[in-house]
Design a protein around this motif. Structure first.
Motif, PDB file in Angstrom:
ATOM      1  N   PRO A   1      51.636 111.404  18.978  1.00 53.70           N
ATOM      2  CA  PRO A   1      51.971 112.745  19.490  1.00 53.70           C
ATOM      3  C   PRO A   1      53.432 112.906  19.892  1.00 53.70           C
ATOM      4  O   PRO A   1      54.037 113.951  19.638  1.00 53.70           O
ATOM      5  N   VAL A   2      54.030 111.910  20.500  1.00 59.61           N
ATOM      6  CA  VAL A   2      55.429 112.045  20.917  1.00 59.61           C
ATOM      7  C   VAL A   2      56.360 112.086  19.709  1.00 59.61           C
ATOM      8  O   VAL A   2      57.358 112.801  19.713  1.00 59.61           O
ATOM      9  N   TYR A   3      56.033 111.359  18.675  1.00 62.28           N
ATOM     10  CA  TYR A   3      56.830 111.430  17.453  1.00 62.28           C
ATOM     11  C   TYR A   3      56.708 112.805  16.811  1.00 62.28           C
ATOM     12  O   TYR A   3      57.701 113.402  16.408  1.00 62.28           O
ATOM     13  N   ARG A   4      55.496 113.318  16.692  1.00 59.11           N
ATOM     14  CA  ARG A   4      55.271 114.597  16.019  1.00 59.11           C
ATOM     15  C   ARG A   4      55.834 115.774  16.800  1.00 59.11           C
ATOM     16  O   ARG A   4      56.334 116.728  16.209  1.00 59.11           O
ATOM     17  N   GLN A   5      55.743 115.743  18.114  1.00 64.91           N
ATOM     18  CA  GLN A   5      56.141 116.894  18.913  1.00 64.91           C
ATOM     19  C   GLN A   5      57.581 116.837  19.386  1.00 64.91           C
ATOM     20  O   GLN A   5      58.194 117.867  19.609  1.00 64.91           O
ATOM     21  N   SER A   6      58.135 115.655  19.525  1.00 64.44           N
ATOM     22  CA  SER A   6      59.458 115.531  20.136  1.00 64.44           C
ATOM     23  C   SER A   6      60.481 114.853  19.230  1.00 64.44           C
ATOM     24  O   SER A   6      61.546 115.408  18.974  1.00 64.44           O
ATOM     25  N   ILE A   7      60.164 113.681  18.750  1.00 63.97           N
ATOM     26  CA  ILE A   7      61.170 112.873  18.057  1.00 63.97           C
ATOM     27  C   ILE A   7      61.504 113.434  16.681  1.00 63.97           C
ATOM     28  O   ILE A   7      62.679 113.670  16.374  1.00 63.97           O
ATOM     29  N   PHE A   8      60.501 113.647  15.833  1.00 64.66           N
ATOM     30  CA  PHE A   8      60.778 114.098  14.474  1.00 64.66           C
ATOM     31  C   PHE A   8      61.533 115.434  14.440  1.00 64.66           C
ATOM     32  O   PHE A   8      62.577 115.533  13.797  1.00 64.66           O
ATOM     33  N   PRO A   9      61.062 116.478  15.141  1.00 68.77           N
ATOM     34  CA  PRO A   9      61.803 117.740  15.084  1.00 68.77           C
ATOM     35  C   PRO A   9      63.169 117.663  15.760  1.00 68.77           C
ATOM     36  O   PRO A   9      64.158 118.217  15.254  1.00 68.77           O
ATOM     37  N   GLY A  10      63.248 116.972  16.891  1.00 68.33           N
ATOM     38  CA  GLY A  10      64.519 116.887  17.606  1.00 68.33           C
ATOM     39  C   GLY A  10      65.582 116.135  16.830  1.00 68.33           C
ATOM     40  O   GLY A  10      66.728 116.586  16.710  1.00 68.33           O
ATOM     41  N   VAL A  11      65.208 115.001  16.289  1.00 68.86           N
ATOM     42  CA  VAL A  11      66.163 114.198  15.519  1.00 68.86           C
ATOM     43  C   VAL A  11      66.534 114.906  14.227  1.00 68.86           C
ATOM     44  O   VAL A  11      67.701 114.936  13.828  1.00 68.86           O
ATOM     45  N   GLY A  12      65.566 115.510  13.558  1.00 66.17           N
ATOM     46  CA  GLY A  12      65.851 116.212  12.308  1.00 66.17           C
ATOM     47  C   GLY A  12      66.810 117.363  12.498  1.00 66.17           C
ATOM     48  O   GLY A  12      67.774 117.523  11.743  1.00 66.17           O
ATOM     49  N   LEU A  13      66.579 118.163  13.522  1.00 64.34           N
ATOM     50  CA  LEU A  13      67.461 119.302  13.785  1.00 64.34           C
ATOM     51  C   LEU A  13      68.845 118.850  14.229  1.00 64.34           C
ATOM     52  O   LEU A  13      69.855 119.396  13.776  1.00 64.34           O
ATOM     53  N   THR A  14      68.903 117.856  15.079  1.00 66.17           N
ATOM     54  CA  THR A  14      70.199 117.319  15.509  1.00 66.17           C
ATOM     55  C   THR A  14      70.970 116.750  14.326  1.00 66.17           C
ATOM     56  O   THR A  14      72.179 116.968  14.198  1.00 66.17           O
ATOM     57  N   THR A  15      70.276 116.047  13.442  1.00 62.05           N
ATOM     58  CA  THR A  15      70.922 115.477  12.264  1.00 62.05           C
ATOM     59  C   THR A  15      71.462 116.568  11.359  1.00 62.05           C
ATOM     60  O   THR A  15      72.567 116.450  10.814  1.00 62.05           O
ATOM     61  N   PHE A  16      70.703 117.647  11.190  1.00 58.89           N
ATOM     62  CA  PHE A  16      71.184 118.758  10.372  1.00 58.89           C
ATOM     63  C   PHE A  16      72.471 119.345  10.958  1.00 58.89           C
ATOM     64  O   PHE A  16      73.440 119.592  10.235  1.00 58.89           O
ATOM     65  N   PHE A  17      72.494 119.561  12.270  1.00 59.61           N
ATOM     66  CA  PHE A  17      73.687 120.140  12.889  1.00 59.61           C
ATOM     67  C   PHE A  17      74.872 119.186  12.864  1.00 59.61           C
ATOM     68  O   PHE A  17      76.021 119.619  12.733  1.00 59.61           O
ATOM     69  N   VAL A  18      74.626 117.896  12.969  1.00 60.33           N
ATOM     70  CA  VAL A  18      75.709 116.912  12.845  1.00 60.33           C
ATOM     71  C   VAL A  18      76.291 116.959  11.429  1.00 60.33           C
ATOM     72  O   VAL A  18      77.514 116.972  11.249  1.00 60.33           O
ATOM     73  N   ALA A  19      75.438 117.003  10.417  1.00 59.63           N
ATOM     74  CA  ALA A  19      75.909 117.059   9.031  1.00 59.63           C
ATOM     75  C   ALA A  19      76.668 118.352   8.770  1.00 59.63           C
ATOM     76  O   ALA A  19      77.718 118.338   8.104  1.00 59.63           O
ATOM     77  N   LEU A  20      76.169 119.464   9.280  1.00 61.93           N
ATOM     78  CA  LEU A  20      76.864 120.739   9.117  1.00 61.93           C
ATOM     79  C   LEU A  20      78.219 120.711   9.817  1.00 61.93           C
ATOM     80  O   LEU A  20      79.233 121.165   9.257  1.00 61.93           O
ATOM     81  N   ALA A  21      78.268 120.148  11.016  1.00 58.38           N
ATOM     82  CA  ALA A  21      79.537 120.064  11.747  1.00 58.38           C
ATOM     83  C   ALA A  21      80.544 119.176  11.018  1.00 58.38           C
ATOM     84  O   ALA A  21      81.733 119.506  10.945  1.00 58.38           O
ATOM     85  N   MET A  22      80.078 118.075  10.445  1.00 54.24           N
ATOM     86  CA  MET A  22      80.988 117.191   9.703  1.00 54.24           C
ATOM     87  C   MET A  22      81.492 117.874   8.435  1.00 54.24           C
ATOM     88  O   MET A  22      82.665 117.731   8.069  1.00 54.24           O
ATOM     89  N   ALA A  23      80.634 118.623   7.750  1.00 53.61           N
ATOM     90  CA  ALA A  23      81.073 119.350   6.554  1.00 53.61           C
ATOM     91  C   ALA A  23      82.075 120.435   6.934  1.00 53.61           C
ATOM     92  O   ALA A  23      83.099 120.608   6.251  1.00 53.61           O
ATOM     93  N   LEU A  24      81.813 121.149   8.014  1.00 54.30           N
ATOM     94  CA  LEU A  24      82.761 122.170   8.467  1.00 54.30           C
ATOM     95  C   LEU A  24      84.081 121.545   8.916  1.00 54.30           C
ATOM     96  O   LEU A  24      85.158 122.100   8.669  1.00 54.30           O
ATOM     97  N   LEU A  25      84.005 120.394   9.560  1.00 58.08           N
ATOM     98  CA  LEU A  25      85.220 119.685   9.959  1.00 58.08           C
ATOM     99  C   LEU A  25      86.055 119.336   8.740  1.00 58.08           C
ATOM    100  O   LEU A  25      87.270 119.560   8.720  1.00 58.08           O
ATOM    101  N   PHE A  26      85.420 118.814   7.703  1.00 61.52           N
ATOM    102  CA  PHE A  26      86.149 118.409   6.501  1.00 61.52           C
ATOM    103  C   PHE A  26      86.707 119.607   5.752  1.00 61.52           C
ATOM    104  O   PHE A  26      87.903 119.643   5.430  1.00 61.52           O
TER     105      PHE A  26
END
Length: 151
Positions: free
Chosen positions: A24-49
């Motif tokens: 339950p903690v993976y499904r409700q907290s870890i997977f969505p939180g990490v996935g969304l954070t990773t997307f924003f990190v990748a977007l920020a790095m692409a915008l930086l470049f």
């Protein structure tokens, strides 16, 4: 919607979390939180470049090698995000429930965390590539980096 997307993505690549009491903690907290954070990190790095380094500052940081460096940095940040957020959420869940894991369960948990970290590293790379194609037209000097298509 994003919660189910990231949960389905990580579970398709990794399978169910082990030990099963942490599903339950993976499904409700870890997977969505990490996935969304990773997307924003990748977007920020692409915008930086593309926007900051190759439009606003107009550096000579526009070659494919430079793009690969940003890709590598994104991969490292994706790994750090995955490990830190997952480990913190698991520790908080175990402390909240007072559950003690056996030695074999701790080993299984660490193995799953390493697999999750490696998977998220690949997801970060994929997100960076997709974000690169989405924002590269905003650049002045790096419009053809890493490839000319679709320009």
């Amino acid at each position: 919607m994003l919660q189910s997307f990231f949960t389905a993505l990580y579970q398709a690549l990794l399978g169910n979390p082990d030990p099963s009491s942490l599903i339950p903690v993976y499904r409700q907290s870890i997977f969505p939180g990490v996935g969304l954070t990773t997307f924003f990190v990748a977007l920020a790095m692409a915008l930086l470049f593309y926007v900051v380094l190759n439009r606003v500052v107009t550096t000579s940081f526009f070659k494919t090698q430079h793009w690969a460096i940003m890709l590598l940095l994104t991969a490292v940040l994706g790994a750090i995000v995955a490990w830190q957020q997952a480990a913190a959420a698991v520790e908080a869940q175990l402390a909240e429930t007072g559950e003690e894991l056996a030695v074999a369960q701790v080993s299984t948990l660490k193995r799953y965390l390493w697999g999750f970290t490696a998977t998220n590293t690949l997801v970060a790379v994929l997100f960076f590539i997709l974000c690169s194609f989405a924002v590269k037209s905003l650049s002045v000097s790096a419009r053809t980096t890493p490839v000319r298509w679709p320009n």
